[in-house]
Every structure is written in structure tokens, then in C-alpha cells.
Motif scaffolding. Structure first.
Motif, PDB file in Angstrom:
ATOM      1  N   UNK A  81     -51.209   0.341 -28.884  1.00  0.00           N
ATOM      2  CA  UNK A  81     -51.285  -0.734 -29.480  1.00  0.00           C
ATOM      3  C   UNK A  81     -50.561  -2.090 -28.786  1.00  0.00           C
ATOM      4  N   UNK A  82     -50.075  -1.844 -27.575  1.00  0.00           N
ATOM      5  CA  UNK A  82     -49.754  -2.915 -26.776  1.00  0.00           C
ATOM      6  C   UNK A  82     -50.501  -3.256 -25.767  1.00  0.00           C
ATOM      7  N   UNK A  83     -50.838  -4.521 -25.404  1.00  0.00           N
ATOM      8  CA  UNK A  83     -51.628  -5.001 -24.282  1.00  0.00           C
ATOM      9  C   UNK A  83     -50.858  -5.563 -23.267  1.00  0.00           C
ATOM     10  N   UNK A  84     -51.447  -5.674 -21.989  1.00  0.00           N
ATOM     11  CA  UNK A  84     -50.709  -6.205 -20.799  1.00  0.00           C
ATOM     12  C   UNK A  84     -50.697  -7.878 -21.268  1.00  0.00           C
ATOM     13  N   UNK A  85     -51.698  -8.118 -21.757  1.00  0.00           N
ATOM     14  CA  UNK A  85     -51.953  -9.473 -22.375  1.00  0.00           C
ATOM     15  C   UNK A  85     -50.690  -9.903 -23.120  1.00  0.00           C
ATOM     16  N   UNK A  86     -50.126  -9.137 -24.061  1.00  0.00           N
ATOM     17  CA  UNK A  86     -49.075  -9.458 -24.858  1.00  0.00           C
ATOM     18  C   UNK A  86     -47.687  -9.456 -23.819  1.00  0.00           C
ATOM     19  N   UNK A  87     -47.519  -8.924 -23.004  1.00  0.00           N
ATOM     20  CA  UNK A  87     -46.611  -8.861 -22.185  1.00  0.00           C
ATOM     21  C   UNK A  87     -46.602 -10.188 -21.273  1.00  0.00           C
ATOM     22  N   UNK A  88     -47.755 -10.464 -20.804  1.00  0.00           N
ATOM     23  CA  UNK A  88     -47.667 -11.728 -20.190  1.00  0.00           C
ATOM     24  C   UNK A  88     -47.423 -12.922 -20.896  1.00  0.00           C
ATOM     25  N   UNK A  94     -41.016 -16.808 -22.235  1.00  0.00           N
ATOM     26  CA  UNK A  94     -39.632 -16.782 -21.520  1.00  0.00           C
ATOM     27  C   UNK A  94     -39.633 -17.735 -20.528  1.00  0.00           C
ATOM     28  N   UNK A  95     -40.642 -17.968 -19.677  1.00  0.00           N
ATOM     29  CA  UNK A  95     -40.719 -18.882 -18.761  1.00  0.00           C
ATOM     30  C   UNK A  95     -40.307 -20.578 -19.119  1.00  0.00           C
ATOM     31  N   UNK A  96     -40.945 -20.631 -20.190  1.00  0.00           N
ATOM     32  CA  UNK A  96     -40.773 -21.982 -21.092  1.00  0.00           C
ATOM     33  C   UNK A  96     -39.658 -22.179 -21.970  1.00  0.00           C
ATOM     34  N   UNK A  97     -39.019 -20.916 -22.646  1.00  0.00           N
ATOM     35  CA  UNK A  97     -37.830 -21.281 -23.286  1.00  0.00           C
ATOM     36  C   UNK A  97     -36.897 -20.330 -22.912  1.00  0.00           C
ATOM     37  N   UNK A  98     -36.680 -19.726 -21.874  1.00  0.00           N
ATOM     38  CA  UNK A  98     -35.529 -18.744 -21.558  1.00  0.00           C
ATOM     39  C   UNK A  98     -34.367 -19.348 -21.599  1.00  0.00           C
ATOM     40  N   UNK A  99     -33.941 -20.448 -21.202  1.00  0.00           N
ATOM     41  CA  UNK A  99     -32.899 -21.101 -21.051  1.00  0.00           C
ATOM     42  C   UNK A  99     -32.122 -21.290 -22.418  1.00  0.00           C
ATOM     43  N   UNK A 100     -32.971 -21.509 -23.572  1.00  0.00           N
ATOM     44  CA  UNK A 100     -32.502 -21.939 -24.859  1.00  0.00           C
ATOM     45  C   UNK A 100     -32.401 -20.729 -25.543  1.00  0.00           C
ATOM     46  N   UNK A 101     -33.280 -19.485 -25.144  1.00  0.00           N
ATOM     47  CA  UNK A 101     -33.223 -18.291 -25.727  1.00  0.00           C
ATOM     48  C   UNK A 101     -31.859 -17.668 -25.159  1.00  0.00           C
ATOM     49  N   UNK A 102     -31.462 -17.789 -23.866  1.00  0.00           N
ATOM     50  CA  UNK A 102     -30.343 -17.225 -23.549  1.00  0.00           C
ATOM     51  C   UNK A 102     -29.111 -17.896 -24.136  1.00  0.00           C
ATOM     52  N   UNK A 103     -29.052 -19.296 -24.205  1.00  0.00           N
ATOM     53  CA  UNK A 103     -27.649 -20.000 -24.992  1.00  0.00           C
ATOM     54  C   UNK A 103     -27.929 -19.455 -26.273  1.00  0.00           C
ATOM     55  N   UNK A 104     -28.722 -19.830 -27.311  1.00  0.00           N
ATOM     56  CA  UNK A 104     -28.779 -19.554 -28.416  1.00  0.00           C
ATOM     57  C   UNK A 104     -28.840 -18.235 -28.928  1.00  0.00           C
TER      58      UNK A 104
END
Length: 187
Positions: A81-88, A94-104
Motif C-alpha cells: 500500500x505504500x508508494x515511492x511517491x508517498x515517501x518523496x 520535511x524539506x519545507x517544514x522540517x525546522x518547525x517540525x523538529x522544534x514543535x
């Protein structure tokens, strides 16, 4: 904490990052209660528990870095059920929101530890990761240690209220996974 003092609280928090059955929701309010009795010093507890959070997070960051993008893609290709597109898409997010994600993420039960792994996979710059982890962990630790301090003998009440938040997070994750699986099976 009784034997090692504030460094003991830091060690317990570092282990909590690696072994989630040891909840920070118990360690930190208990440390605050111990401060209220005069057995520990508030700022030392915050310093050591934040250092423990960073050490535990760096260990999991290392796991993510060792795992690497190529292995994650290989694992995703084998998952039903998982596609490589999902991972990408996840990587792009994460590239766009990684900093906020790590902090919060340091303030969200369950994700506190787990967010370190994708940060390592994505090779977030280590100084940035360390600073965001320390800052987010400091906020979380301060809230829970202060609550334990203010509640005194009733410090265990903190665990009950944070447990509600934990169950809410688990429920949202289970619902999101169920919707994902339902859509994939339906497609």
C-alpha cells in the motif's frame, strides 16, 4: 534522581528518548516536585534534562542518518500500500517544514523522539537540529518541571493531563493511517 541529582534526571530523559516506555510525563514533574522539596536546583534540572533530551535525540538522528534515504526508499518499495511517491512527498514536506517540525515536535508526545529519525534521514544540518531540539525540549521540560514544582505532592496529576494529550495524538495517528489504508485499498 535521588542518587545522581539533576544529572540523573538528564540521564532518565536521554533514556526516555530511546525507550519510550519511560515517559517524560513522569520524570519531569517528579523532578519538579523534588525541586520543591529543596533536594534539587531548578535551573540545574532544566539544564540537565534539556541536555538529556539532546543526547537522546542525537542518537536517534544517527539512526536516521545511518538508515539513509536509499534504504528508506528500498523499504518503502517493499511495503504493501505504500508508494515511492508517498515517501518523496514526505521528504518534500520535511524539506519545507522540517525546522518547525523538529522544534514543535519536541512538545508532542510520541513524536518527541520519532522526529529525530527523519531529520537524520534528511541530513538536517546538525547544528540546526541540535539548536531546535534544545529549544523545543527546553520549553517542554520547563512546562512539566514547573508543573511538578507548583503541584508539589500532587505532581502525578501532570501525567494524567498529558496522558489525555497522548491519547488524542494516538487517535489522530490511527485515524490518519486508517484513512490512508482505506483510500489505497479502495483505489
Amino acid at each position: 534522581m535521588e542518587t545522581l541529582g539533576a544529572p540523573g534526571a538528564g540521564i532518565a530523559v536521554a533514556l526516555e528518548n530511546l525507550f519510550p516506555p519511560i515517559p517524560s510525563e513522569v520524570i519531569l514533574p517528579l523532578a519538579g516536585f523534588t525541586v520543591s522539596r529543596g533536594d534539587l536546583v531548578f535551573w540545574q534540572v532544566l539544564l540537565w534534562t534539556t541536555a538529556g533530551s539532546v543526547v537522546g535525540a542525537l542518537a536517534l538522528y544517527g539512526v536516521g542518518a545511518l538508515l539513509g534515504r536509499r534504504r528508506v526508499h528500498a523499504l518503502a518499495a517493499r511495503m504493501p500500500l505504500l508508494k515511492l511517491e508517498d515517501v518523496r512527498r514526505s521528504e518534500d514536506w520535511f524539506a519545507r517544514h522540517g525546522r518547525k517540525t523538529v522544534f514543535f515536535g519536541r512538545m508532542v508526545p510520541l513524536f518527541r523522539s520519532l522526529i529525530s529519525i527523519p531529520a537524520g534521514i534528511e541530513r538536517m544540518p546538525l547544528p540546526t537540529f541540535t539548536l531546535l531540539t534544545a529549544a523545543g525540549s527546553f520549553v517542554w521540560n520547563t512546562v512539566l518541571v514547573t508543573a511538578g514544582y507548583l503541584l508539589g505532592e500532587r505532581w502525578s496529576l501532570v501525567e494524567r493531563y498529558v496522558e489525555i494529550l497522548t491519547y488524542a495524538v494516538i487517535t489522530l495517528v490511527v485515524l490518519a493511517v486508517a484513512v490512508f489504508v482505506w483510500r489505497r485499498v479502495r483505489a
